[in-house]
Design a protein around this motif. Structure first.
Motif, PDB file in Angstrom:
ATOM      1  N   ASN A  59       0.809  -1.220   0.000  1.00  0.00           N
ATOM      2  CA  ASN A  59       0.000   0.000   0.000  1.00  0.00           C
ATOM      3  C   ASN A  59       0.840   1.268   0.000  1.00  0.00           C
ATOM      4  N   GLU A  60       2.098   1.167   0.430  1.00  0.00           N
ATOM      5  CA  GLU A  60       3.009   2.304   0.406  1.00  0.00           C
ATOM      6  C   GLU A  60       3.999   2.097  -0.730  1.00  0.00           C
ATOM      7  N   PHE A  61       4.220   3.114  -1.549  1.00  0.00           N
ATOM      8  CA  PHE A  61       5.020   2.903  -2.743  1.00  0.00           C
ATOM      9  C   PHE A  61       5.788   4.153  -3.132  1.00  0.00           C
ATOM     10  N   GLU A  62       6.822   3.946  -3.903  1.00  0.00           N
ATOM     11  CA  GLU A  62       7.620   5.050  -4.433  1.00  0.00           C
ATOM     12  C   GLU A  62       6.838   5.756  -5.546  1.00  0.00           C
ATOM     13  N   PRO A  63       7.096   7.035  -5.783  1.00  0.00           N
ATOM     14  CA  PRO A  63       6.352   7.774  -6.810  1.00  0.00           C
ATOM     15  C   PRO A  63       6.718   7.395  -8.241  1.00  0.00           C
ATOM     16  N   ASN A 109     -12.977   6.210 -10.947  1.00  0.00           N
ATOM     17  CA  ASN A 109     -13.057   5.646  -9.601  1.00  0.00           C
ATOM     18  C   ASN A 109     -13.413   6.715  -8.573  1.00  0.00           C
ATOM     19  N   ALA A 110     -12.807   7.884  -8.731  1.00  0.00           N
ATOM     20  CA  ALA A 110     -13.095   8.993  -7.810  1.00  0.00           C
ATOM     21  C   ALA A 110     -14.563   9.402  -7.897  1.00  0.00           C
ATOM     22  N   ASP A 111     -15.096   9.421  -9.104  1.00  0.00           N
ATOM     23  CA  ASP A 111     -16.509   9.783  -9.294  1.00  0.00           C
ATOM     24  C   ASP A 111     -17.425   8.760  -8.622  1.00  0.00           C
ATOM     25  N   ILE A 112     -17.076   7.488  -8.741  1.00  0.00           N
ATOM     26  CA  ILE A 112     -17.875   6.437  -8.117  1.00  0.00           C
ATOM     27  C   ILE A 112     -17.834   6.555  -6.599  1.00  0.00           C
ATOM     28  N   VAL A 113     -16.638   6.791  -6.072  1.00  0.00           N
ATOM     29  CA  VAL A 113     -16.488   6.960  -4.620  1.00  0.00           C
ATOM     30  C   VAL A 113     -17.245   8.184  -4.136  1.00  0.00           C
ATOM     31  N   ALA A 114     -17.137   9.286  -4.880  1.00  0.00           N
ATOM     32  CA  ALA A 114     -17.811  10.531  -4.494  1.00  0.00           C
ATOM     33  C   ALA A 114     -19.327  10.372  -4.477  1.00  0.00           C
ATOM     34  N   SER A 115     -19.863   9.582  -5.400  1.00  0.00           N
ATOM     35  CA  SER A 115     -21.313   9.383  -5.470  1.00  0.00           C
ATOM     36  C   SER A 115     -21.842   8.619  -4.262  1.00  0.00           C
ATOM     37  N   LYS A 116     -20.962   7.885  -3.602  1.00  0.00           N
ATOM     38  CA  LYS A 116     -21.370   7.087  -2.445  1.00  0.00           C
ATOM     39  C   LYS A 116     -20.942   7.706  -1.111  1.00  0.00           C
ATOM     40  N   LYS A 117     -19.781   8.341  -1.104  1.00  0.00           N
ATOM     41  CA  LYS A 117     -19.224   8.819   0.160  1.00  0.00           C
ATOM     42  C   LYS A 117     -18.992  10.324   0.208  1.00  0.00           C
ATOM     43  N   GLY A 118     -19.279  11.024  -0.881  1.00  0.00           N
ATOM     44  CA  GLY A 118     -19.109  12.465  -0.893  1.00  0.00           C
ATOM     45  C   GLY A 118     -17.892  12.922  -1.676  1.00  0.00           C
ATOM     46  N   GLU A 119     -17.894  14.198  -2.039  1.00  0.00           N
ATOM     47  CA  GLU A 119     -16.840  14.760  -2.873  1.00  0.00           C
ATOM     48  C   GLU A 119     -15.467  14.691  -2.222  1.00  0.00           C
ATOM     49  N   GLU A 120     -15.406  14.930  -0.942  1.00  0.00           N
ATOM     50  CA  GLU A 120     -14.113  14.913  -0.250  1.00  0.00           C
ATOM     51  C   GLU A 120     -13.457  13.534  -0.333  1.00  0.00           C
ATOM     52  N   ALA A 121     -14.258  12.494  -0.126  1.00  0.00           N
ATOM     53  CA  ALA A 121     -13.741  11.124  -0.213  1.00  0.00           C
ATOM     54  C   ALA A 121     -13.288  10.812  -1.637  1.00  0.00           C
ATOM     55  N   GLY A 122     -14.036  11.315  -2.622  1.00  0.00           N
ATOM     56  CA  GLY A 122     -13.672  11.091  -4.008  1.00  0.00           C
ATOM     57  C   GLY A 122     -12.350  11.737  -4.368  1.00  0.00           C
ATOM     58  N   GLN A 123     -12.146  12.961  -3.916  1.00  0.00           N
ATOM     59  CA  GLN A 123     -10.896  13.668  -4.198  1.00  0.00           C
ATOM     60  C   GLN A 123      -9.705  13.024  -3.501  1.00  0.00           C
ATOM     61  N   LYS A 124      -9.944  12.508  -2.308  1.00  0.00           N
ATOM     62  CA  LYS A 124      -8.884  11.815  -1.578  1.00  0.00           C
ATOM     63  C   LYS A 124      -8.464  10.554  -2.318  1.00  0.00           C
ATOM     64  N   LEU A 126      -8.877  10.022  -5.552  1.00  0.00           N
ATOM     65  CA  LEU A 126      -8.251  10.436  -6.804  1.00  0.00           C
ATOM     66  C   LEU A 126      -6.777  10.761  -6.594  1.00  0.00           C
ATOM     67  N   LYS A 127      -6.480  11.495  -5.547  1.00  0.00           N
ATOM     68  CA  LYS A 127      -5.092  11.873  -5.262  1.00  0.00           C
ATOM     69  C   LYS A 127      -4.241  10.637  -5.014  1.00  0.00           C
ATOM     70  N   ARG A 128      -4.772   9.697  -4.264  1.00  0.00           N
ATOM     71  CA  ARG A 128      -4.012   8.486  -3.941  1.00  0.00           C
ATOM     72  C   ARG A 128      -3.768   7.642  -5.194  1.00  0.00           C
ATOM     73  N   LEU A 130      -3.733   8.535  -8.344  1.00  0.00           N
ATOM     74  CA  LEU A 130      -2.851   9.200  -9.309  1.00  0.00           C
ATOM     75  C   LEU A 130      -1.384   9.106  -8.913  1.00  0.00           C
ATOM     76  N   GLN A 131      -1.116   8.792  -7.656  1.00  0.00           N
ATOM     77  CA  GLN A 131       0.262   8.658  -7.188  1.00  0.00           C
ATOM     78  C   GLN A 131       0.864   7.297  -7.511  1.00  0.00           C
ATOM     79  N   MET A 132       0.020   6.362  -7.902  1.00  0.00           N
ATOM     80  CA  MET A 132       0.531   5.023  -8.234  1.00  0.00           C
ATOM     81  C   MET A 132       1.250   5.077  -9.575  1.00  0.00           C
ATOM     82  N   PRO A 133       2.519   4.677  -9.623  1.00  0.00           N
ATOM     83  CA  PRO A 133       3.331   4.887 -10.825  1.00  0.00           C
ATOM     84  C   PRO A 133       3.114   3.920 -11.979  1.00  0.00           C
ATOM     85  N   GLY A 134       2.507   2.765 -11.723  1.00  0.00           N
ATOM     86  CA  GLY A 134       2.361   1.785 -12.794  1.00  0.00           C
ATOM     87  C   GLY A 134       1.022   1.081 -12.739  1.00  0.00           C
ATOM     88  N   TRP A 135       0.386   0.945 -13.898  1.00  0.00           N
ATOM     89  CA  TRP A 135      -0.927   0.319 -13.962  1.00  0.00           C
ATOM     90  C   TRP A 135      -0.960  -0.740 -15.059  1.00  0.00           C
TER      91      TRP A 135
END
Length: 208
Positions: A59-63, A109-124, A126-128, A130-135
């Motif tokens: 869960n913790e990773f390099e940028p 994914n952020a939009d789906i989370v925001a629709s269930k838990k609110g905009e703040e949760a969605g933005q959080k 999204l930020k996390r 986007l920090q993942m370097p490889g998909w």
């Protein structure tokens, strides 16, 4: 912290999207290599066992990914396609996401989370993400038979893809690259398939 490739498991062929280049996988088998492996079976057994037991979801990773990530991924996909495949259908497909596809998936994914838990949760979220370097997205080719039939090709293919993902994760782990294989609603949204670049009538997502 370790580098991480976030594997979007939708569960041989590697397809690149956007700016990433498709690694070319060449599989070779040599008598010399086989002899070397058989020469020290106890040491090899300990090494394999240790690799299996020490792998963890990261869960913790390099940028950024390590310099050798392309070679490591190529090697891991080779390991993946050696997974047990009873029907020999080779149902797995691999999609390496580029920046545009990553952004689309993360925003979805952020939009789906925001629709269930609110905009703040969605933005959080999204930020996390986007920090993942490889998909890497893995999908499974759909068959015509009934998945509920335990002897069907569909059931066998799904099992084979899960084995392939485990092989891939273990191979990356042995090379010092952590992975996270998860599931979530975003995988089963039609917009996810569109962002990744596969057709839902032909393939399905196994997990993220």
């Amino acid at each position: 912290m370790r580098s991480i490739i976030c594997i979007l498991i939708a569960a041989a062929q590697l397809l690149a999207t956007d700016a990433f280049t498709t690694p070319q996988t060449t599989i070779t088998t040599t008598t010399t290599r086989s002899s070397q492996l058989n020469a020290r079976p106890e040491a090899r057994s300990r090494e394999v066992h240790k690799n299996i037991l020490s792998r963890r979801t990261i869960n913790e990773f390099e940028p950024t990914l390590p310099d050798n990530w392309e070679k490591a991924l190529e090697k891991s996909i080779e390991a993946a396609i050696y997974a047990p495949n009873h029907k020999r259908t080779e149902p797995w497909r691999f999609y390496l996401l580029g920046p545009k596809s990553i952004e689309k998936v993360c925003q979805l994914n952020a939009d789906i989370v925001a629709s269930k838990k609110g905009e703040e949760a969605g933005q959080k979220k999204l930020k996390r993400w986007l920090q993942m370097p490889g998909w890497l997205v893995v999908t499974c080719v759909k068959g015509d038979d009934d998945f509920n039939n335990p002897t069907s090709f569909a059931r066998e293919d799904y099992a084979a893809c899960c084995c392939a993902v485990q092989n891939l994760c273990l191979s990356l782990h042995s090379q010092g690259i952590g992975t996270k294989w998860t599931t979530g609603p975003v995988n089963f949204d039609d917009r996810f398939a569109e962002a990744v670049g596969f057709a839902t009538e032909k393939e399905f997502t196994v997990g993220t």
